[in-house]
Design an enzyme around this catalytic site. Sequence first.
Site, PDB file in Angstrom:
ATOM      1  N   TYR A 121     -10.211  14.249  -7.088  1.00 16.09           N
ATOM      2  CA  TYR A 121      -9.340  13.433  -7.944  1.00 16.09           C
ATOM      3  C   TYR A 121      -8.555  14.324  -8.897  1.00 16.09           C
ATOM      4  CZ  TYR A 121      -7.904  10.119 -11.559  1.00 16.09           C
ATOM      5  OH  TYR A 121      -7.172   9.383 -12.468  1.00 16.09           O
ATOM      6  N   GLY A 122      -9.239  15.239  -9.562  1.00 18.13           N
ATOM      7  CA  GLY A 122      -8.546  16.159 -10.456  1.00 18.13           C
ATOM      8  C   GLY A 122      -7.551  17.032  -9.709  1.00 18.13           C
ATOM      9  N   ALA A 123      -7.929  17.466  -8.507  1.00 15.47           N
ATOM     10  CA  ALA A 123      -7.011  18.288  -7.708  1.00 15.47           C
ATOM     11  C   ALA A 123      -5.758  17.512  -7.351  1.00 15.47           C
ATOM     12  CB  ALA A 123      -7.725  18.760  -6.440  1.00 15.47           C
ATOM     13  N   ASP A 152       0.869  -1.169   0.000  1.00 17.85           N
ATOM     14  CA  ASP A 152       0.000   0.000   0.000  1.00 17.85           C
ATOM     15  C   ASP A 152       0.908   1.221   0.000  1.00 17.85           C
ATOM     16  OD1 ASP A 152      -1.621   2.161   0.543  1.00 17.85           O
ATOM     17  OD2 ASP A 152      -2.642   1.243   2.245  1.00 17.85           O
TER      18      ASP A 152
END
Length: 239
Positions: free
Chosen positions: A143-145, A54
Amino acid sequence: MARTILVTGGGTGIGRAIARHFAAAGDSVVVTGRRPEPLAELAAEAGVGTAVCDHTDPAALTRLRAQLPERIDVLVNNAGGNTDLDADGEQDLAAYARDFRANLDANLVSAALTTKALEDRLAPGGAVVHIGSIAAEQAAGSYGAAKAGLANWNIDLAGRLGSRGITANVVAPGYIADTEFFRDKLSGERREQLVAATATGRAGTPSDIAGTVVFLASPAARHVTGQVLHVNGGARATR
């Protein structure tokens, strides 16, 4: 001479295609992931080494470091994904904070931690390649950030590694078919919209991204660093 390649989150989809491409070229490839079953399948199919990890967990990365060779020629930070697709739907502020941080951890912090853990093992003349997203250029929430932050952080990384002849770049895919990214939640109508947005009239494939990563890790790309290479079929053009 065979190189040592580490591909994170490579048990399926884009990471799997990248690992297979390097292995087919004769490189020594290690692939990580959180699920042992896809890793075992890939190891049997392509002859790669595998490790469960992870990449958001510093302790797990410390254990991974102990399992890896002393020299890493190419690091591909592919682990990540839009964790909003796994959210439980809770809407309170605590849930919003948790879900926002989950995307940052999965897509930005994981790459930063992995690179930091292995920075002293990166070979002179090597390459670091991160998998970004077209979402970094669009309105795509946390997510985009996270992917936009990855591209910005990579500029600093390229500056730090450049004196050692190591390049650092981001490959930003658009819509790529045949992956687990959308968790089977992508409607046919939305898929048609994503394909229609391209200039090429087709969805991307994991092999499209693998080919770009392999180029960035090749001798032909030794003067390409600190960049974002968009692989989206023209769905979002640049100039």
